[in-house]
Design a protein around this motif. Structure first.
Motif, PDB file in Angstrom:
ATOM      1  N   MET A   1      53.274 -21.075  58.186  1.00 57.01           N
ATOM      2  CA  MET A   1      52.031 -20.344  58.441  1.00 57.01           C
ATOM      3  C   MET A   1      51.521 -19.671  57.172  1.00 57.01           C
ATOM      4  N   ALA A   2      52.436 -19.043  56.429  1.00 63.89           N
ATOM      5  CA  ALA A   2      52.043 -18.342  55.206  1.00 63.89           C
ATOM      6  C   ALA A   2      51.528 -19.306  54.144  1.00 63.89           C
ATOM      7  N   LEU A   3      52.186 -20.456  54.031  1.00 61.86           N
ATOM      8  CA  LEU A   3      51.759 -21.446  53.046  1.00 61.86           C
ATOM      9  C   LEU A   3      50.379 -22.009  53.394  1.00 61.86           C
TER      10      LEU A   3
ATOM     11  N   ARG B   1      44.627 -12.861  64.529  1.00 63.16           N
ATOM     12  CA  ARG B   1      44.233 -13.711  65.655  1.00 63.16           C
ATOM     13  C   ARG B   1      43.925 -15.147  65.192  1.00 63.16           C
ATOM     14  N   ASP B   2      43.298 -15.272  64.028  1.00 64.89           N
ATOM     15  CA  ASP B   2      42.946 -16.613  63.548  1.00 64.89           C
ATOM     16  C   ASP B   2      44.178 -17.485  63.359  1.00 64.89           C
ATOM     17  N   GLU B   3      45.201 -16.928  62.705  1.00 64.70           N
ATOM     18  CA  GLU B   3      46.427 -17.708  62.466  1.00 64.70           C
ATOM     19  C   GLU B   3      47.150 -17.992  63.785  1.00 64.70           C
TER      20      GLU B   3
ATOM     21  N   TYR C   1      54.172  -7.651  65.628  1.00 69.00           N
ATOM     22  CA  TYR C   1      55.065  -8.336  64.701  1.00 69.00           C
ATOM     23  C   TYR C   1      54.266  -9.304  63.826  1.00 69.00           C
ATOM     24  N   LEU C   2      53.371 -10.076  64.436  1.00 69.32           N
ATOM     25  CA  LEU C   2      52.536 -10.991  63.653  1.00 69.32           C
ATOM     26  C   LEU C   2      51.745 -10.232  62.600  1.00 69.32           C
ATOM     27  N   LYS C   3      51.208  -9.083  62.996  1.00 68.44           N
ATOM     28  CA  LYS C   3      50.429  -8.259  62.065  1.00 68.44           C
ATOM     29  C   LYS C   3      51.289  -7.805  60.898  1.00 68.44           C
ATOM     30  N   SER C   4      52.549  -7.463  61.182  1.00 65.91           N
ATOM     31  CA  SER C   4      53.447  -7.003  60.116  1.00 65.91           C
ATOM     32  C   SER C   4      53.764  -8.118  59.125  1.00 65.91           C
ATOM     33  N   ARG C   5      53.650  -9.362  59.573  1.00 68.33           N
ATOM     34  CA  ARG C   5      53.896 -10.501  58.686  1.00 68.33           C
ATOM     35  C   ARG C   5      52.618 -11.005  58.026  1.00 68.33           C
ATOM     36  N   GLY C   6      51.500 -10.322  58.274  1.00 70.40           N
ATOM     37  CA  GLY C   6      50.247 -10.684  57.623  1.00 70.40           C
ATOM     38  C   GLY C   6      49.415 -11.704  58.376  1.00 70.40           C
TER      39      GLY C   6
END
Length: 621
Positions: free
Chosen positions: A277-279, A150-152, A142-147
Motif C-alpha cells: 500500500m505504501a509503495l 479512505r482513498d487507500e 490504525y490505518l490513519k496511524s500508518r498514513g
C-alpha cells in the motif's frame, strides 16, 4: 475460465472490436491518413512511431517492433493470458462467449470455484461495511496511524472483521451459503457445537485477489487497541489452503500492479500488505507481496511472465536476507534479473517511504545490486577472516555461488571484488582454490574461459572479410530499400502489381528478412491474400513483426501502376544483371579455340540476358 473458447467467437469478436478504442486507453492517437499514430506505450519515445490500422485491426511500433491484434495488445500491455484478453474484450463490448463442451468433472469444479469466489465477494463486501461501522473505528485509526486514509482503504478494498465469533458466518449463512462450502472456502471453521465460527476476529482485513480481480483469500492483522482476552492471537492470520487459494502461487497486489509491471518490466516484491500500500501510494504501482510465505518456484513462474527484473524489497533482518538467498537459488531457473534492495537497519519499505519519501526509495531501487554479489558477501562474511582457516572456509563457501554465475566475465569480477579483495588474498590464489572445487575463473592462468576443466579457450569467431564486387554500403542499402518497397506494394496495393510480378522468386530478395516476408506471402497464397493468412505463414515472431510493419508503414510516394511496374522491373533487372556478370566472367575463363561449343553457349545466353534487360528497362520511370 469455463473451458476453451470456441474459435468462431474469438474470430468474430476480433472483427467486431475497434482496436483503436482499446489502444486509445493507453496512448493518445491522432489521425494520419487511413491510420492512427501516437507515442508507443511499450517504450519511451518523443516522436510518434506507433501506428494503428483500424481497418485491419492491427497495431505496430516502428521503434521497438511490438505489434499484433487487439488480443496481442492486451496480453502485452496488461500481462494477460490469451484467454483473459479475449474475455476482457468480450466484457467490454457485451459479447457472449461460448465454450467447448465440458466433462462432468470440469463442470463440477467450475461450479465449486464459482461458489467459493461468490462467498469471498460476499465476505469482502461485509468486511468493507464493517470498517465504516462504529466498531470499525479502531481499524480506521490504525490505518490513519500508518498514513492511509479512505482513498487507500477503498483502492485496496480494506475491511474489518468484528471481534465476534459468528458475525461473518451468520451473514453468509443468511445469503444461502452452506456450512460445508463455507468451511471449504477457509472463511469459517467448525466449532465445538457442530456449527461454524468466524476464522477472522478483530482484524484489519486485506483481500487477496486473483489476476482477474476476484477475491480468493484474506490476510488479517490484529489491532493494537483491541482486547483479545487472555490469549493473544498471532499478529497475522491468512486464509488456509483451499481449492481456490494456494499461497505459494499468489502475490498480494499483483492484480493492481500487473499492468505497470508489464509496462516497466520491473516488479518490487516485499513481505507485507501495508508495504504494498505504501509503495503504491508513493507511485511505485509495480509492487506486490508474498502472502505469509517465502518467494518460491511458482511465484517466479508467475513473475517471469510479466517482468524481466525482480527487486526483492525485503526487511533488513536475518529472515529477509535468508529469504533473498532462497529466492536467488530458485530464480536461477527463470529468465529474470534478480536484485536486492538493501533496506536501512530496522526498516521495511513502508518505513523507507514514510521517512525518506519516494525519492529516497527511488535511489535505493536504482542502486539495488544483483542478488549474486549479495549472496556472495553473506557467504564470505559468515567466516572469521582474521584466520587462515576462516579465509579458506570463506573461499570454499563462495565456490558453489560462483559456480552458478554462468557469464565468465561476471564470475571473474565477482571472484575478485567479493571474494579475493574481501578475504585479502590474490585473485590467482583464490582462483586456484576455486579450481580445486571445480570452478574455473577466466584470466587467472587456467587457460580456460569458464566451466569444466579441460575445455580449451574459446576463440571469438571472426567475421568473413570476403565481399562481392560492388557490394558497398550504399548499393546494399539501396537494394534493401528496393526489396522493401516491392514487398510493401505486394502487401498494401496488390491491385497495382504488373504481370512481371509472377516472374519474381525468393532468390530475387538478397536480405534474409525480405526473403522471410516473401515466403510468408507466397505460402499464404500470394498478393491479395488476407494479411491474417500471411501472418500465420510467417516463420516466427520476428517475421510476423516485419510483415506487420511493412503492411502498415507509409511509402515515400503514393504508388500508381507505372511506379509499381518500375519497382518490380528494377528487382528483375537486378537479377538479370547479376547473371550477366556471372556469364561475362565465365566467358573470360573459357578458351574459344579449345572449347568453342561452351563459348557459343555462354555468348548466346549473354545476348538473351541483354535483350531481357533492355525489355525490362523500357518501363517508364
Amino acid at each position: 475460465m469455463a473451458g476453451r473458447i470456441v474459435k468462431e467467437d474469438i474470430e468474430s469478436l476480433r472483427d467486431m472490436v475497434d482496436v483503436a478504442q482499446i489502444v486509445g486507453d493507453h496512448t493518445s492517437l491522432k489521425k494520419a491518413g487511413a491510420r492512427l499514430k501516437g507515442l508507443c506505450p511499450f517504450h519511451g519515445e518523443k516522436t510518434p512511431s506507433f501506428t494503428v490500422d483500424p481497418a485491419r485491426g492491427l497495431y505496430h511500433c516502428f521503434g521497438c517492433g511490438e505489434g499484433g491484434d487487439v488480443y496481442d495488445f492486451l496480453q502485452k500491455i496488461e500481462g494477460l493470458t490469451f484467454v483473459e484478453a479475449v474475455e476482457q474484450v468480450a466484457r467490454r463490448v457485451g459479447y457472449e462467449l461460448h465454450y467447448e463442451e465440458l466433462s462432468a468433472g470440469q463442470r463440477k469444479a467450475i461450479g465449486e470455484r464459482s461458489r467459493l469466489v461468490a462467498a469471498h465477494h460476499a465476505a469482502l463486501e461485509f468486511f468493507q461495511q464493517q470498517l465504516y461501522a462504529e466498531a470499525g473505528a479502531v481499524a480506521r485509526e490504525y490505518l490513519k496511524s500508518r498514513g492511509f486514509g479512505r482513498d487507500e482503504a477503498d483502492q485496496f478494498k480494506i475491511g474489518f472483521a468484528p471481534l465476534d465469533w459468528e458475525a461473518l458466518a451468520k451473514h453468509l449463512l443468511a445469503q444461502r451459503f452452506g456450512q460445508d462450502e463455507l468451511v471449504k472456502s477457509g472463511l469459517v471453521a467448525r466449532n465445538d457445537r457442530g456449527g461454524v465460527r468466524d476464522r477472522f476476529r478483530g482484524r484489519l482485513m486485506f483481500p487477496v485477489l486473483d489476476l482477474n480481480g476476484d477475491p480468493i483469500g484474506f490476510g488479517g492483522r490484529i489491532l493494537p487497541d483491541l482486547d483479545y482476552g487472555e490469549h493473544t492471537p498471532p499478529k497475522y492470520l491468512n486464509t488456509p489452503e483451499t481449492p481456490i487459494y494456494r499461497k505459494h502461487k499468489v502475490l498480494y497486489g499483483m492484480s493492481w500492479a500487473r499492468a505497470d509491471v508489464v509496462r516497466s518490466g520491473e516488479v518490487l516484491i516485499c513481505e507485507g500488505y501495508t508495504d504494498v500500500m505504501a509503495l503504491h501510494q508513493a507511485g511505485y504501482t509495480n509492487a506486490a507481496a508474498t502472502c505469509g510465505t517465502a518467494v518460491g518456484e511458482d511465484h517466479f513462474k508467475l513473475l517471469s511472465r510479466y517482468a524481466q527484473r525482480v527487486v526483492l524489497a525485503f526487511d533488513s533482518d536475518e529472515a529477509g536476507a535468508k529469504a533473498a538467498e532462497r529466492a536467488w537459488r530458485i530464480a536461477k531457473e527463470h529468465d529474470v534479473d534478480v536484485r536486492v534492495l538493501i533496506m536501512p537497519a530496522g526498516k521495511d519499505p513502508a518505513d523507507v517511504v514514510r521517512d525518506g519519501g519516494a525519492d529516497h526509495l527511488a535511489k535505493l531501487v536504482e542502486e539495488a545490486p544483483p542478488v549474486a554479489p549479495f549472496v556472495l558477501e553473506r557467504a564470505v562474511q559468515a567466516h572469521d577472516l582474521t584466520t587462515p582457516e576462516g579465509r579458506a572456509a570463506a573461499v570454499s563457501s563462495a565456490a558453489p555461488v560462483l559456480a552458478d554465475v554462468v557469464d565468465p566475465v561476471l564470475r571473474r569480477e565477482y571472484a575478485k571484488h567479493y571474494v579475493a579483495d574481501v578475504v585479502g588474498l590474490a585473485l590467482d590464489v583464490v582462483a586456484q582454490s576455486l579450481r580445486a572445487a571445480g570452478v574455473e575463473v577466466a584470466g587467472t592462468g587456467s587457460g580456460h574461459i569458464g566451466g569444466r576443466a579441460g575445455v580449451g579457450p574459446v576463440q571469438a569467431a571472426r567475421p568473413s572479410t570476403a565481399r562481392r564486387p560492388g557490394a558497398g554500403l550504399n548499393p546494399a542499402a539501396r537494394r534493401a530499400s528496393l526489396e522493401r518497397d516491392v514487398l510493401r506494394l505486394a502487401l498494401q496495393r496488390p491491385d497495382l502489381l504488373p504481370d512481371a510480378w509472377y516472374q519474381v522468386t525468393e532468390d530475387d530478395f538478397t536480405h534474409p528478412k525480405a526473403r522471410a516476408v516473401f515466403r510468408a506471402l507466397r505460402d499464404a497464397g500470394g498478393p491479395g491474400t488476407a494479411l491474417e493468412a500471411v501472418l500465420e505463414q510467417a516463420a516466427d515472431d520476428d517475421a510476423r513483426a516485419l510483415v506487420r510493419g511493412i503492411a502498415l508503414e507509409d511509402g515515400e510516394v503514393e504508388p500508381d501502376p507505372a511506379h509499381a511496374a518500375t519497382l518490380v522491373n528494377r528487382l528483375l533487372v537486378a537479377r538479370v544483371e547479376q547473371e550477366v556478370a556471372w556469364v561475362k566472367s565465365e566467358l573470360q575463363a573459357v578458351n574459344e579455340t579449345t572449347d568453342p561449343a561452351r563459348h557459343r553457349e555462354l555468348f548466346r545466353r549473354l545476348m538473351q540476358l541483354e535483350q531481357q534487360r533492355r525489355e525490362l528497362s523500357e518501363v517508364p520511370e
